[in-house]
Design a protein around this motif. Structure first.
Motif, short mmCIF file in Angstrom:
data_model
loop_
_atom_site.label_atom_id
_atom_site.label_comp_id
_atom_site.label_asym_id
_atom_site.label_seq_id
_atom_site.Cartn_x
_atom_site.Cartn_y
_atom_site.Cartn_z
N ASP A 103 11.50 -63.37 26.28
CA ASP A 103 12.55 -62.47 25.83
C ASP A 103 12.68 -61.33 26.85
N PRO A 104 13.82 -61.21 27.55
CA PRO A 104 13.97 -60.15 28.57
C PRO A 104 13.73 -58.75 28.03
N ASP A 105 14.09 -58.51 26.77
CA ASP A 105 13.95 -57.17 26.20
C ASP A 105 12.49 -56.72 26.09
N LYS A 106 11.57 -57.66 26.16
CA LYS A 106 10.15 -57.32 26.07
C LYS A 106 9.55 -56.91 27.43
N HIS A 107 10.38 -56.95 28.46
CA HIS A 107 9.89 -56.67 29.81
C HIS A 107 10.77 -55.62 30.47
N PRO A 108 10.35 -54.35 30.42
CA PRO A 108 11.13 -53.26 31.04
C PRO A 108 11.35 -53.50 32.53
N LEU A 109 12.39 -52.89 33.07
CA LEU A 109 12.71 -53.08 34.48
C LEU A 109 11.70 -52.39 35.39
N ARG A 110 10.97 -51.41 34.86
CA ARG A 110 9.95 -50.70 35.64
C ARG A 110 8.61 -50.80 34.92
N PRO A 111 7.54 -51.08 35.64
CA PRO A 111 6.22 -51.11 35.00
C PRO A 111 5.77 -49.71 34.62
N ASP A 112 4.93 -49.62 33.63
CA ASP A 112 4.43 -48.33 33.17
C ASP A 112 3.19 -47.93 33.97
N ILE A 113 3.38 -47.80 35.27
CA ILE A 113 2.30 -47.38 36.17
C ILE A 113 2.89 -46.44 37.21
N ASP A 114 2.02 -45.77 37.94
CA ASP A 114 2.45 -44.87 39.01
C ASP A 114 2.87 -45.70 40.22
N LEU A 115 4.15 -45.66 40.56
CA LEU A 115 4.67 -46.41 41.70
C LEU A 115 4.77 -45.55 42.97
N GLU A 116 4.48 -44.27 42.82
CA GLU A 116 4.60 -43.36 43.96
C GLU A 116 3.27 -43.18 44.70
N THR A 117 2.17 -43.22 43.95
CA THR A 117 0.86 -42.97 44.53
C THR A 117 -0.01 -44.22 44.38
N TYR A 118 -0.49 -44.74 45.49
CA TYR A 118 -1.35 -45.92 45.45
C TYR A 118 -2.25 -45.92 46.68
N PRO A 119 -3.43 -46.53 46.57
CA PRO A 119 -4.34 -46.58 47.71
C PRO A 119 -3.72 -47.38 48.86
N THR A 120 -3.73 -46.83 50.04
CA THR A 120 -3.17 -47.54 51.19
C THR A 120 -3.86 -47.12 52.47
N SER A 121 -4.04 -48.07 53.36
CA SER A 121 -4.61 -47.77 54.68
C SER A 121 -3.51 -47.38 55.66
N ALA A 122 -2.25 -47.40 55.18
CA ALA A 122 -1.11 -47.05 56.04
C ALA A 122 -0.20 -46.07 55.29
N PRO A 123 -0.66 -44.84 55.06
CA PRO A 123 0.14 -43.88 54.30
C PRO A 123 1.43 -43.51 55.03
N MET A 124 2.49 -43.33 54.24
CA MET A 124 3.80 -42.97 54.79
C MET A 124 4.46 -41.91 53.95
N PRO A 125 5.02 -40.90 54.58
CA PRO A 125 5.80 -39.91 53.83
C PRO A 125 7.13 -40.49 53.41
N LYS A 126 7.68 -39.97 52.33
CA LYS A 126 9.01 -40.41 51.91
C LYS A 126 10.06 -39.85 52.85
N ARG A 127 10.98 -40.70 53.27
CA ARG A 127 12.00 -40.29 54.24
C ARG A 127 13.24 -39.81 53.52
N LEU A 128 13.75 -38.66 53.92
CA LEU A 128 14.99 -38.14 53.38
C LEU A 128 16.14 -38.79 54.09
N ARG A 129 17.04 -39.42 53.34
CA ARG A 129 18.20 -40.10 53.95
C ARG A 129 19.22 -39.06 54.41
N GLY A 130 19.99 -39.50 55.45
CA GLY A 130 21.07 -38.63 55.91
C GLY A 130 20.69 -37.80 57.09
#
Length: 224
Positions: free
Chosen positions: A197-224
């Motif tokens: 049932d699609p309604d049982k699966h939100p379009l975004r997971p309930d986790i932090d998508l902005e902060t995660y362990p990475t060996s290649a950290p990158m700043p967010k780029r401002l467009r324009g």
């Protein structure tokens, strides 16, 4: 010993700044028009430092691509390690390109065009697609096994990854639909396959998508 450690830390920081500057240059000027001068300007570091840390401009551009892909790989690993439900793990893996927004959407388009003239870049793309398809295949197999289903894993993995990639390229190039609409399309295909049932699966997971362990950290780029 402390001096060596500090020098190593400074060296790695400068390399990261050069790499991020290279990615910004490619987004702004394109692959072919990115030069030592544009990279120096975007990174805020001298031409001499570029030549000190990298053998050539092409070497730096390839290293930057590898760095960007490593960040993406760490993002997918973060989702796999924090999402428990097997179907959701598959769904969000397929929607990965639409969940991770660092401001570099056009970057891979430039690198794709470069793949036809730089063998190292093409090899990286082939490796990326192969790893992603294999990862989706494992997630499909896990869901099918959990439900006692038999599906063609290889063909399903090809379909899901090409559906995701095609939607992503079209979204970046045409700008006629949204990331959420892409996730809705992918969700419908997977739910139809597994009787969910699609309604049982939100379009975004309930986790932090902005902060995660990475060996290649990158700043967010401002467009324009």
């Amino acid at each position: 010993m402390r001096t060596v450690t500090r020098e190593t830390r400074i060296s790695e920081q400068r390399k990261r700044e050069l790499i991020v500057g290279t990615l910004n240059s490619i987004c702004k000027h394109g692959y072919l028009n990115s030069t030592i001068n544009t990279i120096s300007e975007e990174s805020g570091l001298s031409r001499g430092l570029i030549n000190h840390y990298f053998a050539s401009k092409d070497d730096l551009i390839t290293a930057a691509h590898r760095y960007f892909l490593q960040n993406a790989d760490d993002f997918y690993r973060h989702m796999a390690n924090t999402i428990e439900d097997r179907f959701d793990r598959l769904f969000y893996a397929a929607c990965g390109p639409f969940l991770r927004d660092l401001g570099y959407e056009e970057l891979l388009i430039h690198y794709m065009s470069a793949a036809w003239i730089v063998p190292e870049i093409r090899a990286l793309h082939q490796e990326l697609w192969g790893k992603y398809r294999a990862y989706i295949g494992r997630r499909l197999a896990a869901v099918a096994h959990e439900r006692g289903m038999e599906i063609d894993i290889r063909m399903s993995a090809i379909t899901v990854t090409q559906l995701s990639d095609g939607l992503w390229v079209g979204k970046v190039m045409e700008e006629a639909y949204t990331s959420d609409e892409c996730c809705i399309i992918i969700r419908k295909w997977l739910c139809d396959l597994f009787g969910e049932d699609p309604d049982k699966h939100p379009l975004r997971p309930d986790i932090d998508l902005e902060t995660y362990p990475t060996s290649a950290p990158m700043p967010k780029r401002l467009r324009g």
